[in-house]
Write a protein that holds these residues in place. Structure first.
Motif, short mmCIF file in Angstrom:
data_model
loop_
_atom_site.label_atom_id
_atom_site.label_comp_id
_atom_site.label_asym_id
_atom_site.label_seq_id
_atom_site.Cartn_x
_atom_site.Cartn_y
_atom_site.Cartn_z
N ALA A 3 0.96 -1.78 0.22
CA ALA A 3 0.07 0.31 -0.28
C ALA A 3 1.10 1.82 0.05
CB ALA A 3 -0.72 0.59 0.97
N GLY A 4 2.07 1.18 -0.68
CA GLY A 4 3.10 2.08 -0.70
C GLY A 4 3.38 2.80 0.88
N ALA A 5 3.79 2.01 1.81
CA ALA A 5 4.54 2.25 3.10
C ALA A 5 5.98 2.07 2.56
CB ALA A 5 3.76 1.26 4.16
N ASN A 6 6.28 3.12 3.34
CA ASN A 6 8.27 3.52 3.66
C ASN A 6 8.62 2.82 4.41
OD1 ASN A 6 8.51 5.67 1.26
ND2 ASN A 6 7.93 7.05 2.86
N VAL A 7 9.75 1.33 3.88
CA VAL A 7 9.74 0.13 5.32
C VAL A 7 10.96 -0.13 4.51
CG1 VAL A 7 9.52 -2.59 4.59
CG2 VAL A 7 7.32 -0.93 3.96
N ILE A 8 11.61 -0.23 6.20
CA ILE A 8 13.24 -0.74 6.16
C ILE A 8 13.05 -2.41 6.88
CG2 ILE A 8 14.76 -0.64 7.60
CD1 ILE A 8 14.94 1.58 6.06
N ALA A 9 13.59 -2.86 5.51
CA ALA A 9 13.50 -4.72 6.55
C ALA A 9 15.15 -4.93 6.47
CB ALA A 9 13.18 -5.90 5.12
N ILE A 10 15.51 -5.48 7.69
CA ILE A 10 16.85 -5.61 8.47
C ILE A 10 16.59 -7.11 8.40
CG2 ILE A 10 18.81 -5.85 10.14
CD1 ILE A 10 17.21 -2.83 11.11
N LEU A 11 18.13 -8.21 7.68
CA LEU A 11 18.37 -9.64 7.88
C LEU A 11 19.12 -9.36 9.50
CD1 LEU A 11 18.41 -12.58 6.83
CD2 LEU A 11 19.80 -11.99 4.83
N HIS A 12 19.19 -10.00 10.30
CA HIS A 12 19.39 -10.30 11.13
C HIS A 12 20.95 -10.88 11.83
CE1 HIS A 12 17.98 -6.73 13.38
NE2 HIS A 12 16.41 -7.20 12.71
N ASP A 13 21.89 -10.66 12.49
CA ASP A 13 22.50 -12.13 12.65
C ASP A 13 22.84 -13.16 13.31
OD1 ASP A 13 24.25 -10.28 11.22
OD2 ASP A 13 25.55 -9.46 13.34
N THR A 14 21.80 -12.96 13.58
CA THR A 14 21.06 -14.20 15.13
C THR A 14 20.26 -14.90 14.20
OG1 THR A 14 20.08 -14.60 16.82
CG2 THR A 14 19.18 -12.64 15.44
N ARG A 15 20.14 -16.32 14.68
CA ARG A 15 19.42 -17.25 14.12
C ARG A 15 18.66 -17.84 14.39
NH1 ARG A 15 21.97 -19.22 8.64
NH2 ARG A 15 20.24 -20.53 9.15
N GLU A 16 17.44 -18.59 14.45
CA GLU A 16 16.70 -19.45 14.99
C GLU A 16 16.93 -20.87 14.67
OE1 GLU A 16 13.62 -19.42 18.49
OE2 GLU A 16 14.91 -18.05 17.94
N GLY A 17 17.58 -21.11 15.24
CA GLY A 17 17.85 -22.52 14.28
C GLY A 17 18.42 -22.40 13.55
N ASP A 18 17.84 -23.11 11.96
CA ASP A 18 17.89 -23.79 10.46
C ASP A 18 17.28 -22.21 10.26
OD1 ASP A 18 19.67 -25.71 11.15
OD2 ASP A 18 18.12 -26.79 10.53
N ASN A 19 16.82 -21.13 10.88
CA ASN A 19 16.00 -19.74 10.01
C ASN A 19 16.50 -18.76 10.13
OD1 ASN A 19 13.33 -21.52 9.65
ND2 ASN A 19 13.04 -21.87 11.65
N TYR A 20 16.04 -18.14 9.43
CA TYR A 20 16.49 -16.30 9.43
C TYR A 20 15.19 -16.03 10.29
CZ TYR A 20 19.49 -18.30 5.69
OH TYR A 20 20.81 -19.38 5.04
N VAL A 21 15.61 -15.14 10.21
CA VAL A 21 15.32 -14.10 11.33
C VAL A 21 15.42 -12.27 10.59
CG1 VAL A 21 14.99 -12.69 13.85
CG2 VAL A 21 15.92 -14.97 12.95
N PHE A 22 14.32 -11.69 10.63
CA PHE A 22 13.98 -10.06 9.84
C PHE A 22 13.22 -9.72 11.09
CE2 PHE A 22 14.99 -13.26 6.51
CZ PHE A 22 15.44 -12.60 5.39
N SER A 23 13.32 -8.19 10.69
CA SER A 23 12.57 -7.23 11.56
C SER A 23 12.22 -6.33 10.32
CB SER A 23 12.60 -6.47 12.76
OG SER A 23 14.25 -5.84 12.23
N THR A 24 11.24 -6.05 10.00
CA THR A 24 10.60 -5.20 9.20
C THR A 24 9.87 -3.79 9.93
OG1 THR A 24 8.42 -5.93 8.44
CG2 THR A 24 10.52 -6.88 7.33
N TYR A 25 9.84 -2.55 9.41
CA TYR A 25 10.19 -1.36 10.10
C TYR A 25 8.42 -1.01 8.79
CZ TYR A 25 13.97 -2.59 12.48
OH TYR A 25 14.48 -3.32 13.45
#
Length: 639
Positions: free
Chosen positions: A452-474
């Motif tokens: 919907a046109g939101a200004n977004v930042i996404a970060i791929l974090h250094d930490t992992r959750e088991g074999d999964n990747y961890v992201f945060s979005t703003y």
């Protein structure tokens, strides 16, 4: 500052346990209407049909004796003079615009104003029979979040305190003076301000938490960063700062008392003006067995002269008693069922005068000399609080910047009582321009427009959750301070708060994703409103000091998760403008955390013991939990 009254320090005298009958039959002891209420002329119970009570946020008594109550999701209740039955006003054509009402205030004999959590405000000039409303069409993306008890009147003038400033009208809403943040202050950028006949940029911060109009017409507002005052009806303003005894912090309540003294509260202390010192001074609170107030102060309300004011807290009501000394009024079931003591606002009934508390389970009425009969509730004790199953990450809004609290009306997985889509993250309502911080170290993998046109930042974090990747979005940012490929550390400023995209107010929308892929297109997709790998951010970001997290599952008799169940009994002190009422279990669009397997979680719960309840297949199921600072308490409900 014009001081009104010499005050040294106060000693609050504890007067023992006082009965407060909850005006919705909602405590574990669901008793009959007490005839003694009628004998002393106190109002009858609200007509609760759920068995859990009606959450009352705003309460006021008109000069003709009519009692008005604004509620969380149940509209407005009115007890008219000489009537014994409550009338319920719900949202609809020709009626109020939204059932989440946190402010009601009479103006004269026939007029009543109300404010809402997220859908503006309105007025009736015929005692609540028809209504005129100001919502998104009239207001745009500002002015929709009214502060708790955030409307005040004097004569023909109405002041409405919101998260975007103060609106003032002298003619019933035909014209509006809009008082906003001064240039360069948070909230002064990117504004639309529909319907403003004139604008004055004068406040230290647009996010107004409290307002008071004194008997002499002085208007005081409390913001995220201090207090401002107007002595000419809102035309000019000046800051009231540390030289006058006002800290540069969140001012939660202001009140002119019946003796003309002025009181205010922040999130830990009570202050009063002192003629002797010519400034505000801290009112020292002393209670046997307590270090101060029974809980963080939410609102302060003036009392009839010569009584001292009343202070609402999440764990009881502080109000004047005999010999004009403060008493702590614990509500009947408060120690057994916390919301019975979860007080949001106060008004006075009388004479003879009795404080009426707006609480999470109804209107509470104090009857001196009575004591409650404890109810037996078959409630298992949940496990002890434990350390989180991963290190806490930092919060995206700094406590020193503005409003660090999660919007409790629309948490992860919530639908706000069925009104909205299942939420994929948590909100931090703040003025436009407030700094947004990275919650952990990582690499920026998206910086641009999302859904919907939101200004977004996404970060791929250094930490992992088991074999999964961890992201945060703003989401919804005004501007982005970092680009794709940038390395960021926890606490770095990466953007500023805004309302871009699908947003009806200035806020940060934070998501946490635990994904089997590092492909950012699975995390931020402009065409996908429901990302596949979101989890509850409150199981990742550190709780505010002195609080913990409650997480768990609600299951039916067959052990299957129950969607949309309402878990009741917890207390969250702040924010008052977007308050906690109940936890809602996840539907099909929300996801359990791989470390917990929960279907609900609530953060920022004050440390203490709670009795929780939920209805499963028509049966009430109870559990007792204990919350510890910085820890997680697990609880499971099953018939």
């Amino acid at each position: 500052m014009i001081s009104k009254r010499a005050v040294g320090h106060l000693t609050l005298a504890f007067a023992g346990m006082m009965l407060v009958a909850c005006a919705s039959g909602s405590s574990p002891r669901e008793g009959r209407e007490d005839s003694r209420l009628v004998q002393v002329g106190l109002p009858r119970s609200l007509p609760d049909t759920s068995g859990w009570g009606i959450h009352v946020l705003g309460i006021a008594r008109a000069s003709d004796g009519t009692l008005w109550a604004g509620t969380f999701g149940e509209g407005i209740y009115v007890l008219r003079r000489d009537s014994t039955s409550w009338e319920n006003i719900r949202a609809g054509e020709g009626s109020i615009a939204w059932d989440y009402v946190n402010s009601v205030i009479p103006q004269g004999r026939d007029t009543i104003w109300y404010g809402t959590i997220g859908n503006g405000f309105g007025v009736s000039t015929d005692r609540g029979r028809t209504w005129r409303n100001w919502t998104y069409d009239e207001l745009g993306p500002e002015w929709q979040y009214v502060a708790l008890e955030g409307i005040r009147t004097i004569g023909d003038t109405v002041f409405i305190a919101t998260a975007d400033g103060v609106r003032i009208t002298w003619d019933g809403g035909t014209t509006w003076l809009c008082v906003i943040a001064r240039n360069g202050a948070p909230g002064s950028v990117g504004r639309e301000d529909r319907g403003c006949s004139e604008r004055i940029a004068a406040l230290p911060n647009e996010y107004v938490l409290s307002i008071d109009v004194g008997y002499d017409g002085e208007v005081r507002v409390g913001t995220l960063s201090g207090m401002a005052i107007s002595r000419d009806g809102g035309l000019t303003w000046q800051d009231v700062g540390t030289a006058e005894g006002v800290p540069a912090t969140r001012i939660r309540g202001i009140a002119t008392n019946g003796d003309s003294s002025v009181w205010f509260i922040d999130e830990s202390k009570v202050y009063v003006d002192s003629l002797e010192e010519g400034r505000f001074v801290e009112a020292e609170v002393r209670l046997p067995g307590l270090a101060g107030l029974p809980g963080p102060p939410r609102t302060v309300t003036g009392s009839p002269p010569p009584m001292l004011p009343s202070i609402a807290t999440p764990f009881g009501l502080v109000a004047p008693g005999d010999a004009n000394r403060f008493r702590v009024y614990y509500l009947a079931a408060a120690e057994r069922y916390r919301p019975a003591g979860d007080v949001w606002a106060v008004t006075w009934w009388g004479p003879p005068y009795w404080p009426l508390g707006a609480t999470s389970v109804g209107i509470s009425r104090v009857l001196a000399g009575e004591s409650p009969t404890p109810a037996f509730v078959d409630a298992q004790q949940a496990g002890a609080p434990t350390a989180p199953r991963r290190p806490w990450l930092r919060r995206p809004i700094a406590d020193t910047d503005a409003n660090p609290y999660v919007d409790q009306t629309y948490r992860y997985g919530s639908t706000m009582g069925g009104n909205f889509q299942q939420h994929q993250g948590v909100e931090f309502n703040n003025p436009a321009g407030t700094p947004v911080h990275a919650i952990a170290d990582g690499t920026v993998v998206f910086a641009g427009q999302g859904e919907a046109g939101a200004n977004v930042i996404a970060i791929l974090h250094d930490t992992r959750e088991g074999d999964n990747y961890v992201f945060s979005t703003y989401y919804h940012n005004t501007d982005l301070r970092v680009g794709i490929g940038a390395r960021v550390r926890a606490g770095d400023v990466i953007a500023t708060v805004g309302n871009t995209g699908r947003a009806t107010n200035d806020h940060l929308h934070l998501e946490v994703h635990v994904a089997p892929t590092d492909d950012v297109s699975a995390i931020v997709d402009p065409n996908n409103r429901y990302p596949a790998y979101t989890v509850n951010p409150q199981l990742w970001i550190e709780p505010v000091p002195g609080t913990g997290v409650v997480a768990g599952r609600v299951l039916n008799a067959d052990g299957e998760p129950v969607a949309g169940a309402r878990v009741r009994g917890l207390v969250v002190a702040y924010p008052t403008e977007t308050p906690f009422s109940f936890a809602e279990t996840y539907g099909d669009r929300a996801h359990e955390d791989p470390a917990y397997g929960e279907n609900f979680a609530v953060g920022d719960v004050p440390a203490g013991s709670y009795l929780l309840g939920v209805t499963i297949d028509g049966e009430k199921v109870w559990r007792r939990v204990r919350v510890a600072p910085g820890q997680v308490t697990w609880v499971e409900f099953r018939p």
